[in-house]
Design a protein around this motif. Structure first.
Motif, short mmCIF file in Angstrom:
data_model
loop_
_atom_site.label_atom_id
_atom_site.label_comp_id
_atom_site.label_asym_id
_atom_site.label_seq_id
_atom_site.Cartn_x
_atom_site.Cartn_y
_atom_site.Cartn_z
N PRO A 1 54.41 -155.21 -33.55
CA PRO A 1 55.57 -154.98 -34.76
C PRO A 1 55.22 -153.94 -35.78
O PRO A 1 53.95 -153.78 -35.89
CB PRO A 1 55.35 -156.44 -35.41
CG PRO A 1 54.03 -156.83 -35.06
CD PRO A 1 53.67 -156.29 -33.54
N ALA A 2 55.98 -153.28 -36.47
CA ALA A 2 55.59 -152.28 -37.41
C ALA A 2 55.08 -153.04 -38.70
O ALA A 2 55.69 -153.92 -38.90
CB ALA A 2 56.76 -151.45 -37.49
N PRO B 1 56.98 -142.16 -40.78
CA PRO B 1 58.25 -143.11 -40.16
C PRO B 1 57.56 -143.96 -39.03
O PRO B 1 58.29 -144.67 -38.59
CB PRO B 1 59.08 -142.27 -39.69
CG PRO B 1 58.25 -140.91 -39.01
CD PRO B 1 57.05 -140.86 -40.13
N LEU B 2 56.22 -144.08 -38.81
CA LEU B 2 55.56 -144.77 -37.60
C LEU B 2 55.53 -146.36 -37.75
O LEU B 2 55.22 -146.85 -36.88
CB LEU B 2 54.37 -144.16 -37.28
CG LEU B 2 54.46 -142.27 -36.95
CD1 LEU B 2 53.19 -142.01 -36.38
CD2 LEU B 2 55.66 -142.26 -35.90
N GLY B 3 55.00 -146.70 -39.02
CA GLY B 3 54.83 -147.99 -39.30
C GLY B 3 53.40 -148.65 -38.93
O GLY B 3 53.35 -149.84 -38.79
N THR B 4 52.35 -147.65 -38.66
CA THR B 4 51.28 -148.06 -38.40
C THR B 4 50.53 -148.05 -39.90
O THR B 4 50.95 -147.35 -40.97
CB THR B 4 50.47 -147.05 -37.63
OG1 THR B 4 50.65 -145.73 -38.15
CG2 THR B 4 50.98 -147.03 -36.17
N CYS B 5 49.44 -149.08 -40.08
CA CYS B 5 48.70 -149.41 -41.20
C CYS B 5 47.04 -149.28 -40.86
O CYS B 5 46.72 -149.73 -39.84
CB CYS B 5 49.04 -150.57 -41.64
SG CYS B 5 48.50 -151.04 -43.34
N ASP C 1 50.91 -156.85 -42.96
CA ASP C 1 50.08 -157.97 -42.95
C ASP C 1 48.90 -158.10 -43.75
O ASP C 1 48.62 -159.14 -44.48
CB ASP C 1 49.78 -158.35 -41.47
CG ASP C 1 50.92 -158.78 -40.45
OD1 ASP C 1 52.19 -159.00 -40.79
OD2 ASP C 1 50.74 -158.27 -39.24
N LYS C 2 48.34 -156.82 -43.82
CA LYS C 2 47.19 -156.95 -44.73
C LYS C 2 47.26 -155.18 -45.30
O LYS C 2 47.22 -154.14 -44.24
CB LYS C 2 45.79 -157.22 -44.11
CG LYS C 2 44.70 -157.18 -45.20
CD LYS C 2 43.30 -157.71 -44.43
CE LYS C 2 42.20 -157.67 -45.35
NZ LYS C 2 42.52 -158.27 -46.73
#
Length: 378
Positions: A297-298, A160-164, A195-196
């Motif tokens: 931003p996530a 659930p954290l939204g990191t990439c 974003d990528k």
């Protein structure tokens, strides 16, 4: 005796039957799809396509479209009834008793359950917190693997954290998996929002398995459509005894083909609306005391909001919002260790839902602090 799954089903049945509900807790996309998607769906129904079985690995046009979308050229594809079926097939086929299954904490729970069902030992590596950057470190993973590691499961972007992860990080993770001969399951459910995004398959095709979903970016959660992207050899193994060998929802497949063909026209607009919604929530949380959005931003279609310093339990805040016909999700759904610290809010939803969430936040905080108790949540 009331069985927990009966309770769980009744809970979600009530949500499904509530036509006023604002769905901001399951990461589903509630924006209208491109007209071509609806036209393809309606045409498939009108033509009676639902009378026939789809090809067992999926319509060829859809399989090729997914490879183009992921920018992967040499892999094979199996279309599945949602990404969950894909994960079930992969985790039960390639895990075995006495071997280890490594993932993060938080992660997504069901693949862990599937691995346990196959007798694997599940090992979770903690990634929650500013000191960890809210994502898996190369050092953590390298220290955890050994010759007994059967599978590494990476949700990227993380739910659930939204990191990439960056391309360099993905390459190193793939190299670590390869060094011990482990399968690397790269769950790319949220990749369209990043974003990528770099598929791990590029670096370790022999044993990398990429999971693809249409539930989130296309908003097909109820249509159940996903895919497994892997080497031809691994798809051959997975196709030998799948949960479903009669093809997947053909109406959904026709619509998904249209969605991929038109994605460049309309999906940037979805991301722009998501960005607007993320900013609205981030700004509103920043204006209240002792709550924070730690990942912004996530790189996915949601944000987490930390509630612990405000003296609010996630369950109490979820319950308060539910009374306002807004569904958000408590962190405990994803993690026992860190779930008491945050809620998750899904944001590919109409702007008026987000604005109502933001406008209600101070009142919902007061109600949560006053009661700090909650009904049973799932």
């Amino acid at each position: 005796m009331t069985r927990s799954f009966e309770m769980r089903n009744r809970f979600f049945d009530q949500l499904c039957e509530d036509k006023r509900l604002m769905w901001m807790g399951q990461n589903t996309n509630h924006f209208e799809p491109h007209p071509a998607v609806m036209e393809a769906m309606n045409r498939a129904i009108k033509d009676g396509d639902f009378h026939i079985y789809a090809p067992p690995l999926g319509l060829e046009a859809l399989r090729h479209g997914i490879l183009e979308d992921m920018n992967i050229r040499s892999a094979s594809i199996m279309i599945t009834n949602g990404a969950v079926e894909a994960l079930y097939n992969v985790c039960t086929r390639f895990n075995e008793p006495g071997k280890s299954f490594i993932t993060t904490d938080p992660s997504w729970a069901w693949p862990m359950n599937f691995a346990k069902h196959s007798g694997a030992e599940v090992i979770q590596l903690p990634i929650y917190g500013r000191e960890r950057g809210y994502k898996l470190s190369i050092e953590q993973l390298r220290a955890a693997v050994n010759e007994n590691t059967q599978m590494i499961y990476l949700v990227d972007p993380n739910n659930p954290l939204g990191t990439c992860h960056t391309a360099d990080e993905i390459k190193e993770i793939a190299d670590i998996a390869k060094s011990v001969g482990a399968y690397l399951v790269h769950d790319s459910t949220y990749s369209a929002f990043a974003d990528k995004h770099t598929p791990a398959y590029d670096f370790y095709p022999e044993k990398t398995i990429v999971i693809y979903s249409f539930s989130k970016w296309l908003g097909f959660a109820g249509m159940r459509l996903g895919a497994i992207v892997a080497s031809p050899e691994n798809i051959e193994l997975l196709a030998s005894s799948p949960p479903n060998n009669l093809g997947c929802n053909i109406v959904a497949q026709r619509a998904a083909i249209a969605a991929l063909e038109t994605k460049a026209e309309w999906f940037p607009g979805i991301k722009a609306r998501l960005s607007r919604n993320q900013k609205a929530v981030f700004d509103r949380v920043a204006a209240v005391s002792q709550m924070v959005v730690p990942v912004y931003p996530a790189q996915a279609n949601f944000l987490i909001i930390e509630t612990e310093d405000a003296g609010i339990t996630p369950e109490a805040l979820v319950s308060a919002y539910r009374k306002q016909n807004i569904m958000i999700r408590q962190g405990a759904y994803h993690t026992r260790q860190f779930g008491h610290r945050f809620v998750k809010v899904s944001l590919t939803v109409p702007e008026e839902w987000v604005d109502q969430f933001c406008d209600s936040l101070p009142q919902m905080m007061d109600e949560a602090m006053a009661g700090n108790s909650a009904a049973t949540l799932f």
